[in-house]
Write an enzyme that holds these catalytic residues in place. Sequence first.
Site, mmCIF file in Angstrom:
data_model
loop_
_atom_site.group_PDB
_atom_site.id
_atom_site.type_symbol
_atom_site.label_atom_id
_atom_site.label_comp_id
_atom_site.label_asym_id
_atom_site.label_seq_id
_atom_site.Cartn_x
_atom_site.Cartn_y
_atom_site.Cartn_z
ATOM 1 N N HIS A 489 0.663 20.189 -81.324
ATOM 2 C CA HIS A 489 0.066 21.368 -80.708
ATOM 3 C C HIS A 489 -0.135 22.257 -81.611
ATOM 4 C CE1 HIS A 489 0.741 19.802 -76.153
ATOM 5 N NE2 HIS A 489 -0.094 19.226 -76.721
ATOM 6 N N ALA A 664 5.757 24.826 -81.255
ATOM 7 C CA ALA A 664 7.164 24.738 -80.846
ATOM 8 C C ALA A 664 7.153 23.351 -79.959
ATOM 9 C CB ALA A 664 7.260 26.102 -80.112
ATOM 10 N N HIS A 665 6.097 22.488 -80.164
ATOM 11 C CA HIS A 665 5.984 21.395 -79.195
ATOM 12 C C HIS A 665 6.071 20.245 -80.386
ATOM 13 C CE1 HIS A 665 3.405 23.825 -76.006
ATOM 14 N NE2 HIS A 665 4.575 24.324 -76.411
ATOM 15 N N GLN A 666 6.824 19.289 -80.002
ATOM 16 C CA GLN A 666 6.697 17.978 -80.961
ATOM 17 C C GLN A 666 6.853 16.746 -79.772
ATOM 18 O OE1 GLN A 666 10.194 19.848 -81.265
ATOM 19 N NE2 GLN A 666 8.719 21.380 -81.937
#
Length: 732
Positions: A489, A664-666
């Site tokens: 993202h 901050a999204h994985q």
Amino acid sequence: MSSSKILASPLPPPPGGDPFTALQWTTFLAIADTVIASVRPATGPSNLNERCVPEQEYQNAIGDYRRSVTDGVDDAVLERFLGEKLTDVDVFQPLLRRIFLEYIKPDAVRGIAIFLDLLNTRPGSLLLTGYAAPFQQHLVSTRELVLLGWRVSVLPPLRKIYKSFSTISKTVWLKVSLNAQHVMGFPRTPDLGPPGAGYKFEFLKFPVGDTLAEIETDVVIVGSGCGGGVAAKNIAEAGHRVVVIEKAYYQSPAQLPMAELNAGIHMFENGQLLPSDDGSISVVAGSTWGGGGSVNWSASLQTQGFVRKEWADGGLKFFESGEFQNCLDGVCERMGVSTSHLEHNHGNRMLLEGARRLGYHAYTVPQNTGGKKHHDGYCSLGCRSCEKQGPINSWLPDAARVGAKMIEGLKIEEIIFEYQEGVKVAVGVKGRWTSRDANGGLEGKERIVRDVIVRAKRVVLSAGTLWSPILLQKSGVKNSSVGRNLHLHPATCVFGVYPEEVCPWEGPILTTVCTEFENLDGRGHGAKFECLAMTPSMALTNLPWHSSLAYKTTIIKYKHMNGFVALVRDRDSGVVYPDPVTGTPRITYTVSEFDRGHAWEGACELAKVVFKSGAREVHLGTDGVEPFVRPGDGEDDEEAFRTWLSALHNKSPHPRYSLSFATAHQMGTCRMGTSPRNSVVDPCGKVWGVEGVYVCDASVFPSASGVNPMVTNMAIAQWISRGIVREMAGGE
């Protein structure tokens, strides 16, 4: 009565040694003092270590501050701030030494050392800067021109050097400069009242000893985050013995929120400094008790229908079933997800208002705060009130109440397998445990270190998208899909400076979203607009650097500023793999031309939203783009903005122009699928090719979720963990 004072969280001792020679340090610090330079009016002889600007330019900057900021600081404070260079801050160099020894990969440190050496040779300096003299012997004004040349260089290594050096310098300064925090008006220690009554966790400990410590359980869960917490509750409530393992440590509500410097080291992966290998995107991941759920922004969005259909069309029919919807609803119910009692802060109100004025679709984002107001803009540094119902305040206490055991500070290194009747079966995990010090903190040098084996009938990996594939690879799981399919993202920032004082650190962080441009390709790929957590180093590092004076005179408007992100649902993906020296996760990821186009369109459209919301200035988090500043009021502003925006649309989003990304999204590195040929786990979360190992975190997402991944992660963990319970009971 509980005190409102926030307890200190001292840092662990730094590693020994020195990454650079004295001359290399001199050169690096000269670069840092160019990014954050001492800016003075040119009223006398030039000083090598000061950025001397014409008197009129200096006074214009101060005048702009006075016009833009209500209740500003006096001239003496402002001049002290402008005159501060990075090396004036006492803790800067020791912190920088820690960063390079502990958080920058060894090959990167060697590369930086070689680069610094080249800058100290005549041929090398001439090649890299256009000047024969060493970098540090030039005036700051000349050094600025060199850095700006690196920023747009046709050579990717120079662009990477510029991005790395400028990012580290800005981030560290924003975390440690008291002058900067004073001028910006940011309360270093917020008054959030007494801490909430968090659950009193009891952690297993091991005595001093030279032998291998060993314990036994039914199910071991590696990771205490959103997936691991849900799995722990469900499996423990079914009557099984559960041990939850976390490599990081619990931080009590009384210690929260931490100062940005301390939180970066105590609560985030790799000291909050985790760039991709090419430096094109900065990755932020939680690493604390409760994982990312302890530092996220409370946004609780359910998986959208077009994503569920995409996953179901790939053979995973569960995602369009009523059972998956029940899982989504169930996890939301446990966390009290709602929009009740919610009061938007200024930034979220502006996102809604700008979208309304343009006719764009936007709405309120539910929060996992149990219906509480949760007026806490510092929650990304840890939740003091305990109102945020992440794993630490919901799932993990539920698990502990029915007997689940917890271990902090245990870094798992491998899954232990045995062959049973020709089948590779997991029988536990092995790792290294590091205790707290004698005072219960982490700053003491005398801490127990023991190798530990936890034997178990089932192993559940909930270590996150970065670590779960690493553990599978280290444990000898042979599957070419492990570590691939990384989705992030990627987000690019837009900032608005408003006429009124907005105090952006106040109020709930992310309570609105604009989805007008989420489907730019007709297949669910595009950009969503959300608000940004506005603690200084989290937000202002994303502002572009054109010069030290320009950067400083932008961030001093912080009290009047809101930050927003255009968050892209990425079609294309990257890879996570272990560093060959440290074994820690490394990331190969470059935002593709396809996704970069969506990011650029999103940034341009978000700029329109910010302008329409009433911002006096619009700044893109993109190097090389000058901000828009309203010339006045009314039609002239509209025409000027259209001209500025038209120029943006004509600008290429090619990496050369430094379109900056953060995330901050994985997701996705242990992809769920119907065949081991293109996935890591089966539809029940079980790892292909071995027995007894499951993955229960966002790494199993088949592709990018398109929304903040917490609720999707938890719902899938609900499904997988209930399946584990059925399987252990002898069912299908």
